[in-house]
Design an enzyme around this catalytic site. Structure first.
Site, PDB file in Angstrom:
ATOM      1  N   SER A  57       0.841  -1.205   0.000  1.00 25.45           N
ATOM      2  CA  SER A  57       0.000   0.000   0.000  1.00 25.45           C
ATOM      3  C   SER A  57       0.868   1.243   0.000  1.00 25.45           C
ATOM      4  O   SER A  57       1.655   1.462   0.935  1.00 25.45           O
ATOM      5  CB  SER A  57      -0.890   0.014   1.240  1.00 25.45           C
ATOM      6  OG  SER A  57      -1.448   1.308   1.363  1.00 25.45           O
ATOM      7  N   HIS A  81      -1.261  -1.280  -4.170  1.00 26.93           N
ATOM      8  CA  HIS A  81      -2.531  -0.952  -3.513  1.00 26.93           C
ATOM      9  C   HIS A  81      -2.626   0.565  -3.325  1.00 26.93           C
ATOM     10  O   HIS A  81      -1.728   1.193  -2.761  1.00 26.93           O
ATOM     11  CB  HIS A  81      -2.571  -1.677  -2.167  1.00 26.93           C
ATOM     12  CG  HIS A  81      -3.883  -1.620  -1.455  1.00 26.93           C
ATOM     13  ND1 HIS A  81      -4.970  -2.407  -1.796  1.00 26.93           N
ATOM     14  CD2 HIS A  81      -4.292  -0.872  -0.403  1.00 26.93           C
ATOM     15  CE1 HIS A  81      -5.978  -2.155  -0.979  1.00 26.93           C
ATOM     16  NE2 HIS A  81      -5.594  -1.218  -0.126  1.00 26.93           N
ATOM     17  N   ASP A 104      -4.911   3.523  -1.797  1.00 26.68           N
ATOM     18  CA  ASP A 104      -5.979   3.786  -0.819  1.00 26.68           C
ATOM     19  C   ASP A 104      -6.520   5.199  -0.986  1.00 26.68           C
ATOM     20  O   ASP A 104      -5.824   6.173  -0.678  1.00 26.68           O
ATOM     21  CB  ASP A 104      -5.413   3.660   0.601  1.00 26.68           C
ATOM     22  CG  ASP A 104      -5.194   2.215   1.010  1.00 26.68           C
ATOM     23  OD1 ASP A 104      -6.142   1.427   0.926  1.00 26.68           O
ATOM     24  OD2 ASP A 104      -4.058   1.887   1.425  1.00 26.68           O
ATOM     25  N   MET A 115      -9.180   7.955   0.262  1.00 30.50           N
ATOM     26  CA  MET A 115     -10.035   8.263   1.428  1.00 30.50           C
ATOM     27  C   MET A 115     -10.598   9.671   1.285  1.00 30.50           C
ATOM     28  O   MET A 115      -9.866  10.593   0.909  1.00 30.50           O
ATOM     29  CB  MET A 115      -9.211   8.209   2.704  1.00 30.50           C
ATOM     30  CG  MET A 115      -8.494   6.899   2.912  1.00 30.50           C
ATOM     31  SD  MET A 115      -7.516   6.971   4.419  1.00 30.50           S
ATOM     32  CE  MET A 115      -6.764   5.340   4.383  1.00 30.50           C
ATOM     33  N   HIS A 150      -8.483   0.906  -3.812  1.00 34.01           N
ATOM     34  CA  HIS A 150      -9.400   0.672  -2.687  1.00 34.01           C
ATOM     35  C   HIS A 150     -10.070   2.008  -2.367  1.00 34.01           C
ATOM     36  O   HIS A 150      -9.444   2.913  -1.829  1.00 34.01           O
ATOM     37  CB  HIS A 150      -8.566   0.144  -1.504  1.00 34.01           C
ATOM     38  CG  HIS A 150      -9.326  -0.075  -0.244  1.00 34.01           C
ATOM     39  ND1 HIS A 150      -8.701  -0.288   0.969  1.00 34.01           N
ATOM     40  CD2 HIS A 150     -10.665  -0.132   0.022  1.00 34.01           C
ATOM     41  CE1 HIS A 150      -9.615  -0.463   1.921  1.00 34.01           C
ATOM     42  NE2 HIS A 150     -10.813  -0.361   1.369  1.00 34.01           N
ATOM     43  N   MET A 179     -12.268   4.202  -0.281  1.00 31.72           N
ATOM     44  CA  MET A 179     -12.934   4.392   1.021  1.00 31.72           C
ATOM     45  C   MET A 179     -13.646   5.727   0.948  1.00 31.72           C
ATOM     46  O   MET A 179     -13.251   6.715   1.578  1.00 31.72           O
ATOM     47  CB  MET A 179     -11.878   4.359   2.139  1.00 31.72           C
ATOM     48  CG  MET A 179     -11.373   2.950   2.425  1.00 31.72           C
ATOM     49  SD  MET A 179      -9.784   2.925   3.281  1.00 31.72           S
ATOM     50  CE  MET A 179      -8.697   3.075   1.880  1.00 31.72           C
ATOM     51  N   MET A 214     -11.394  -6.275   5.636  1.00 37.93           N
ATOM     52  CA  MET A 214     -10.642  -5.268   6.411  1.00 37.93           C
ATOM     53  C   MET A 214     -10.298  -5.857   7.776  1.00 37.93           C
ATOM     54  O   MET A 214     -11.187  -6.275   8.517  1.00 37.93           O
ATOM     55  CB  MET A 214     -11.477  -4.001   6.618  1.00 37.93           C
ATOM     56  CG  MET A 214     -11.606  -3.091   5.419  1.00 37.93           C
ATOM     57  SD  MET A 214     -10.067  -2.539   4.638  1.00 37.93           S
ATOM     58  CE  MET A 214      -9.167  -1.804   6.000  1.00 37.93           C
ATOM     59  N   GLY A 272      -9.050   3.730   7.324  1.00 33.73           N
ATOM     60  CA  GLY A 272      -8.794   5.147   7.533  1.00 33.73           C
ATOM     61  C   GLY A 272      -7.332   5.470   7.801  1.00 33.73           C
ATOM     62  O   GLY A 272      -6.881   6.556   7.460  1.00 33.73           O
ATOM     63  N   PHE A 273      -6.621   4.532   8.376  1.00 30.33           N
ATOM     64  CA  PHE A 273      -5.231   4.819   8.745  1.00 30.33           C
ATOM     65  C   PHE A 273      -4.357   3.590   8.566  1.00 30.33           C
ATOM     66  O   PHE A 273      -4.827   2.461   8.759  1.00 30.33           O
ATOM     67  CB  PHE A 273      -5.153   5.258  10.224  1.00 30.33           C
ATOM     68  CG  PHE A 273      -6.008   6.467  10.513  1.00 30.33           C
ATOM     69  CD1 PHE A 273      -5.535   7.754  10.284  1.00 30.33           C
ATOM     70  CD2 PHE A 273      -7.311   6.303  10.976  1.00 30.33           C
ATOM     71  CE1 PHE A 273      -6.341   8.866  10.517  1.00 30.33           C
ATOM     72  CE2 PHE A 273      -8.130   7.411  11.219  1.00 30.33           C
ATOM     73  CZ  PHE A 273      -7.636   8.691  10.998  1.00 30.33           C
ATOM     74  N   GLY A 274      -3.108   3.843   8.222  1.00 30.24           N
ATOM     75  CA  GLY A 274      -2.133   2.762   8.201  1.00 30.24           C
ATOM     76  C   GLY A 274      -1.599   2.543   9.608  1.00 30.24           C
ATOM     77  O   GLY A 274      -1.868   3.332  10.529  1.00 30.24           O
ATOM     78  N   GLY A 275      -0.869   1.474   9.784  1.00 27.16           N
ATOM     79  CA  GLY A 275      -0.149   1.241  11.030  1.00 27.16           C
ATOM     80  C   GLY A 275      -1.003   0.831  12.217  1.00 27.16           C
ATOM     81  O   GLY A 275      -0.562   0.964  13.358  1.00 27.16           O
ATOM     82  N   ASP A 318      -6.469  -6.645   4.496  1.00 25.73           N
ATOM     83  CA  ASP A 318      -5.904  -5.294   4.506  1.00 25.73           C
ATOM     84  C   ASP A 318      -5.930  -4.726   5.918  1.00 25.73           C
ATOM     85  O   ASP A 318      -7.006  -4.507   6.494  1.00 25.73           O
ATOM     86  CB  ASP A 318      -6.743  -4.422   3.549  1.00 25.73           C
ATOM     87  CG  ASP A 318      -6.181  -3.017   3.367  1.00 25.73           C
ATOM     88  OD1 ASP A 318      -5.133  -2.711   3.945  1.00 25.73           O
ATOM     89  OD2 ASP A 318      -6.820  -2.235   2.634  1.00 25.73           O
ATOM     90  N   GLY A 319      -4.737  -4.455   6.453  1.00 18.87           N
ATOM     91  CA  GLY A 319      -4.617  -3.818   7.762  1.00 18.87           C
ATOM     92  C   GLY A 319      -3.836  -4.667   8.742  1.00 18.87           C
ATOM     93  O   GLY A 319      -4.247  -5.788   9.054  1.00 18.87           O
ATOM     94  N   GLY A 320      -2.695  -4.150   9.185  1.00 18.01           N
ATOM     95  CA  GLY A 320      -1.907  -4.861  10.202  1.00 18.01           C
ATOM     96  C   GLY A 320      -1.280  -6.150   9.699  1.00 18.01           C
ATOM     97  O   GLY A 320      -1.025  -7.071  10.474  1.00 18.01           O
ATOM     98  N   GLY A 339       1.204  -2.064   4.220  1.00 15.82           N
ATOM     99  CA  GLY A 339       1.676  -0.686   4.130  1.00 15.82           C
ATOM    100  C   GLY A 339       2.883  -0.479   5.012  1.00 15.82           C
ATOM    101  O   GLY A 339       4.029  -0.544   4.572  1.00 15.82           O
TER     102      GLY A 339
END
Ligand code: DX5
Ligand code: ZN
Length: 217
Positions: free
Chosen positions: A8, A33, A35, A37, A66, A68, A137, A142-145, A175-177, A197
């Site tokens: 990402s 990827h 993102d 938003m 993606h 959002m 998800m 909304g946020f990376g990390g 997607d995420g973590g 990401g």
């Protein structure tokens, strides 16, 4: 299907985006990827068309977009025209999801639907055969990390039950973590596209993290 890796660019260095895209081009990554938003569907604004165009200009790999954003129908054609190879919309953002999915497919793009952590997989029952990709998800978008939400694993099992025997070629994206610590578990649970990401771009050697995500020990 061997799993794919889709880094990402939300976590890339926007002051040096071309460098980070070229790094992905030269890595074992499969997709890029992207993102998007809008500050409405999610509490953050990322970027829009000018950045998408800059990414496309340098990308040698397919763009996995993606969205959002609320009411994504408004912008699907514009993302297609700017080089999206796949477009994923959120289940929670579409009133007429069947129409939205058809309009993505009519443009020749891979059509994906994303589910927020609280949205049950079962809600895809009447649309699943029309989809090329389901994005699970594993954080609130909304946020990376952010920290991976453990309940995600149950959703792969639910999706397997929903698709069994009738949708073997579905892309199942998470997607995420996502990082080297959970790649093996995610692939065994059924994910076949991994978005990453922070685990990639905060590393000293992003391409070796991508390599490890592609070939988990
Ligand atoms: C979150 C985005 C993700 C994000 C993932 O809303 O959809 O694609 O970039 O970031 P990491 O891998 O850092 O959790
Ligand atoms: Zn994403």
């Amino acid at each position: 299907m061997n799993h794919l890796v889709s880094p990402s660019i939300l976590a890339a260095d926007f002051g040096n985006l071309q460098h980070d895209i070229e790094l992905i081009n030269q890595s074992e990554a499969d997709w890029i990827h992207v993102d998007v938003m809008d500050g409405m569907f999610v509490p953050n604004i990322s970027f829009g068309f000018p950045v998408m165009e800059a990414v496309k200009k340098h990308a040698a790999k397919p763009l996995d977009v993606h969205l959002m954003i609320v009411d994504p129908d408004r912008y699907i054609k514009e993302f297609h025209d700017r080089g999206a190879n796949g477009i994923t919309v959120h289940y929670e953002a579409c009133t007429h999801l069947h129409r939205t999915v058809q309009s993505i497919k009519e443009l020749g793009c891979r059509a994906g639907v994303a589910l927020n952590p609280h949205t049950p997989v079962a809600l895809l029952e009447d649309i699943i055969l029309d989809l090329d990709l389901v994005l699970i998800m594993s954080v609130n978008p909304g946020f990376g990390g952010q920290k991976f939400i453990g309940n995600t694993y149950k959703k792969f099992a639910d999706l397997k039950r929903l698709t069994s025997g009738r949708k073997e070629d579905l892309y199942i994206e998470v997607d995420g973590g996502v990082g080297e610590h959970n790649v093996k578990d995610l692939v065994s649970a059924g994910a076949n596209v991994l978005v990453a990401g922070n685990s990639v771009f905060s590393a000293a050697e992003p391409s070796s993290v991508i390599k490890n995500l592609k070939n988990p020990a």
